[in-house]
Scaffold this motif. Structure first.
Motif, short mmCIF file in Angstrom:
data_model
loop_
_atom_site.label_atom_id
_atom_site.label_comp_id
_atom_site.label_asym_id
_atom_site.label_seq_id
_atom_site.Cartn_x
_atom_site.Cartn_y
_atom_site.Cartn_z
N VAL A 29 0.84 -1.21 0.00
CA VAL A 29 0.00 0.00 0.00
C VAL A 29 0.88 1.26 0.00
CG1 VAL A 29 -1.60 1.35 1.42
CG2 VAL A 29 -1.96 -1.12 1.13
N SER A 30 0.58 2.18 -0.92
CA SER A 30 1.29 3.46 -0.96
C SER A 30 0.28 4.59 -1.12
CB SER A 30 2.25 3.53 -2.15
OG SER A 30 3.19 2.50 -2.09
N PHE A 31 0.38 5.60 -0.30
CA PHE A 31 -0.38 6.85 -0.52
C PHE A 31 0.17 7.92 0.41
CE2 PHE A 31 -3.13 4.48 2.51
CZ PHE A 31 -3.16 5.38 3.56
N ALA A 32 -0.20 9.18 0.14
CA ALA A 32 0.23 10.29 0.99
C ALA A 32 -0.99 11.10 1.38
CB ALA A 32 1.23 11.15 0.24
N ILE A 33 -0.98 11.59 2.62
CA ILE A 33 -2.07 12.45 3.10
C ILE A 33 -1.46 13.75 3.59
CG2 ILE A 33 -3.86 12.68 4.89
CD1 ILE A 33 -4.26 9.64 4.64
N ASN A 34 -1.98 14.86 3.06
CA ASN A 34 -1.43 16.16 3.42
C ASN A 34 -2.07 16.70 4.70
OD1 ASN A 34 0.21 16.25 1.17
ND2 ASN A 34 -1.38 17.20 -0.09
N GLU A 35 -1.40 17.70 5.29
CA GLU A 35 -1.98 18.40 6.44
C GLU A 35 -3.35 18.93 6.09
OE1 GLU A 35 0.45 21.56 8.12
OE2 GLU A 35 2.13 20.17 7.94
N ASP A 36 -4.22 18.92 6.99
CA ASP A 36 -5.64 19.29 6.97
C ASP A 36 -6.49 18.62 5.88
OD1 ASP A 36 -3.92 21.63 7.16
OD2 ASP A 36 -5.26 22.66 5.82
N ASN A 180 -29.60 9.22 11.77
CA ASN A 180 -29.66 10.63 12.20
C ASN A 180 -28.54 10.98 13.15
OD1 ASN A 180 -31.72 11.85 10.87
ND2 ASN A 180 -33.30 11.17 12.32
N THR A 181 -28.29 10.09 14.11
CA THR A 181 -27.20 10.34 15.07
C THR A 181 -25.88 10.32 14.33
OG1 THR A 181 -28.58 9.14 16.64
CG2 THR A 181 -26.36 9.66 17.36
N GLY A 182 -25.76 9.39 13.37
CA GLY A 182 -24.55 9.30 12.56
C GLY A 182 -24.30 10.60 11.81
N LYS A 183 -25.36 11.18 11.29
CA LYS A 183 -25.24 12.45 10.55
C LYS A 183 -24.75 13.56 11.49
CE LYS A 183 -26.38 15.55 7.28
NZ LYS A 183 -26.01 16.74 8.03
N HIS A 184 -25.26 13.56 12.72
CA HIS A 184 -24.83 14.57 13.69
C HIS A 184 -23.34 14.42 14.01
CE1 HIS A 184 -25.22 16.36 18.00
NE2 HIS A 184 -24.71 17.22 17.14
N ILE A 185 -22.90 13.16 14.19
CA ILE A 185 -21.48 12.91 14.45
C ILE A 185 -20.64 13.38 13.25
CG2 ILE A 185 -19.75 11.04 14.75
CD1 ILE A 185 -21.36 11.65 17.32
N MET A 186 -21.17 13.13 12.03
CA MET A 186 -20.44 13.57 10.83
C MET A 186 -20.35 15.10 10.77
SD MET A 186 -19.07 11.13 9.54
CE MET A 186 -18.24 12.23 8.42
N ASP A 187 -21.41 15.80 11.20
CA ASP A 187 -21.34 17.27 11.24
C ASP A 187 -20.21 17.72 12.17
OD1 ASP A 187 -23.42 17.51 9.47
OD2 ASP A 187 -24.96 17.79 11.02
N LEU A 188 -20.10 17.02 13.31
CA LEU A 188 -19.02 17.38 14.26
C LEU A 188 -17.65 17.11 13.64
CD1 LEU A 188 -20.53 15.94 17.57
CD2 LEU A 188 -20.24 18.34 16.98
N SER A 193 -12.69 19.29 10.68
CA SER A 193 -11.91 19.41 9.44
C SER A 193 -11.90 20.86 8.94
CB SER A 193 -12.53 18.48 8.40
OG SER A 193 -12.01 18.76 7.14
N THR A 194 -13.07 21.46 8.80
CA THR A 194 -13.14 22.76 8.13
C THR A 194 -12.75 23.91 9.05
OG1 THR A 194 -15.49 22.86 8.62
CG2 THR A 194 -14.89 22.05 6.45
N VAL A 195 -13.15 23.84 10.33
CA VAL A 195 -12.88 24.96 11.24
C VAL A 195 -11.56 24.77 11.99
CG1 VAL A 195 -13.76 26.31 13.20
CG2 VAL A 195 -15.35 25.42 11.47
N HIS A 196 -11.37 23.55 12.51
CA HIS A 196 -10.16 23.32 13.33
C HIS A 196 -8.98 22.82 12.51
CE1 HIS A 196 -12.20 24.18 17.09
NE2 HIS A 196 -13.25 23.58 16.56
N LYS A 197 -9.21 22.57 11.20
CA LYS A 197 -8.12 22.21 10.28
C LYS A 197 -7.36 20.96 10.72
CE LYS A 197 -8.88 25.80 7.72
NZ LYS A 197 -9.78 25.55 6.62
N LYS A 198 -8.08 20.00 11.30
CA LYS A 198 -7.44 18.74 11.67
C LYS A 198 -7.28 17.88 10.41
CE LYS A 198 -7.82 19.48 16.16
NZ LYS A 198 -6.64 19.91 16.91
N THR A 199 -6.25 17.07 10.39
CA THR A 199 -6.13 16.03 9.36
C THR A 199 -6.99 14.87 9.82
OG1 THR A 199 -3.84 16.71 9.03
CG2 THR A 199 -4.49 14.57 8.09
N ILE A 200 -7.91 14.40 8.97
CA ILE A 200 -8.83 13.36 9.41
C ILE A 200 -8.78 12.17 8.46
CG2 ILE A 200 -11.26 12.79 9.87
CD1 ILE A 200 -11.61 15.70 10.73
#
Ligand SMILES: Nc1ncnc2c1ncn2[C@@H]1O[C@H](COP(=O)(O)OP(=O)(O)OP(=O)(O)O)[C@@H](O)[C@H]1O
Ligand SMILES: [Mg+2]
Length: 246
Positions: A29-36, A180-188, A193-200
Motif C-alpha cells: 500500500v502506498s499513498f500520501a495524506i497532506n496536512e488538513d 440521524n445520530t450518525g449524521k450529527h457525528i459527521m457534522d461534528l 476538518s473545516t474549522v479546526h483544520k485537523k487532518t482526518i
C-alpha cells in the motif's frame, strides 16, 4: 505553496503470522495524506482498513515498507517516541466508543491529558470545554452506560481532542449509530476538518458517510486505489466482471 504530506505510506505490507497460516492484510500500500486533508477509507470487511489505521496510528509496525509521519519512518522510532506521538499528535475515535465504563464522561476526557502531565485544574477546564462544545454540558458526570450511543461517541470525540492532536483517526465512527445520530457525528467531524483544520482519516463501509471526505481511498484485499477504475480492475482480475475485453 505545495502542502507537505503529514502521513505517507510507501509499499507497506502487513503480514499476520499465526501458527499454521499467514494473512497478508496489506499488500504493497502506498499513498500520501497532506496536512488538513479529510480522507475516507472504504472497502469490504477484512480488506485491511483497521490494520491500516493501526499502522498510521503507531499502534503497530509494518512487516515491510515504510510508514512516514512528517517524513520520519516510524519503524525507526523507539517505543517511547511512538507513545508520545500516539498521546500528543493523534486522536482515536472507534466504532465501539471504547470509553472506560467506570469513569464519568468528564473523567474519560481528562484521562489522556494525565499522560501529558497536564495539571488537574487544566484537565478539568479543557474537558468541560470540550464536552460543552459537543453539546454535553448536562452529561459530564454520567458514566457511559448512562448515556445514549450518540452521546458516548461525542464523549469519545471530546476525548480524542483532549491533547489537541493534529491527526484524528476514526474507525467506523458512525458504525453503531442510527442514521440521524450518525449524521450529527459527521457534522461534528466536518467541523473539526473545516474549522479546526485537523487532518482526518475515517474508515467507513457507508458510501454516504464517505461522501463527506474530500479524498477517497478504496482498499480491496489489502491493495489500495483512489478511484472506481481501481475497483473495476479488481473485479476484472477476480473474474467477477463479465463481458467486454479482458
Ligand atoms: N491480529 C491479527 N492476527 C491475524 N489476522 C488478523 C489480525 N488482525 C486482522 N487480521 C486479518 O487481517 C485481515 C484484515 O483485517 P482488518 O481488521 O484490517 O479488516 P477491516 O477492513 O478493518 O475489516 P472490517 O470492515 O470487518 O472491520 C483480515 O483477514 C483479518 O482476519
Ligand atoms: Mg475494521
Amino acid at each position: 505553496m505545495q502542502k507537505k504530506p503529514i502521513i505517507e505510506l510507501r509499499d507497506v505490507w502487513k503480514t499476520y503470522r499465526m501458527e499454521q497460516t499467514e494473512v497478508n492484510a496489506l499488500r504493497g500500500v502506498s499513498f500520501a495524506i497532506n496536512e488538513d486533508e479529510f480522507v475516507s477509507i472504504q472497502g469490504p470487511s477484512g480488506s485491511g482498513k483497521s490494520t491500516l489505521m493501526h499502522l498510521v496510528g503507531c499502534l503497530d509496525l509494518p512487516t515491510k515498507g515504510q510508514v512516514l509521519l512528517d517524513g520520519h519512518d516510524i519503524s525507526k522510532l523507539k517505543e517511547s517516541a511512538l507513545a508520545t506521538i500516539r498521546g500528543k499528535r493523534i486522536g482515536f475515535v472507534f466504532q465501539a466508543f471504547n470509553l472506560i465504563p467506570t469513569l464519568t464522561a468528564m473523567e474519560n476526557v481528562m484521562l489522556p491529558m494525565i499522560f501529558n502531565n497536564v495539571s488537574r485544574w487544566q484537565r478539568e477546564k479543557t474537558a468541560a470545554e470540550l464536552l460543552d462544545d459537543m453539546g454535553l454540558k448536562d452529561r459530564m458526570h454520567h458514566k457511559p452506560n448512562q448515556m445514549s450511543g450518540g452521546e458516548q461517541q461525542r464523549v469519545a470525540i471530546a476525548r480524542a481532542l483532549s491533547n489537541d492532536p493534529e491527526v484524528i483517526l476514526a474507525d467506523e465512527p458512525t458504525g453503531n449509530l442510527d442514521s440521524n445520530t450518525g449524521k450529527h457525528i459527521m457534522d461534528l467531524i466536518m467541523h473539526l476538518s473545516t474549522v479546526h483544520k485537523k487532518t482526518i482519516i475515517m474508515v467507513t463501509h457507508d458510501p454516504y458517510i464517505a461522501s463527506f471526505a474530500k479524498k477517497k481511498i478504496v482498499i480491496v484485499d489489502g491493495e489500495v486505489g483512489h478511484d472506481h477504475e481501481y475497483l473495476k480492475r479488481i473485479l476484472w482480475k477476480n473474474g467477477t466482471h463479465h463481458g467486454g475485453k479482458k
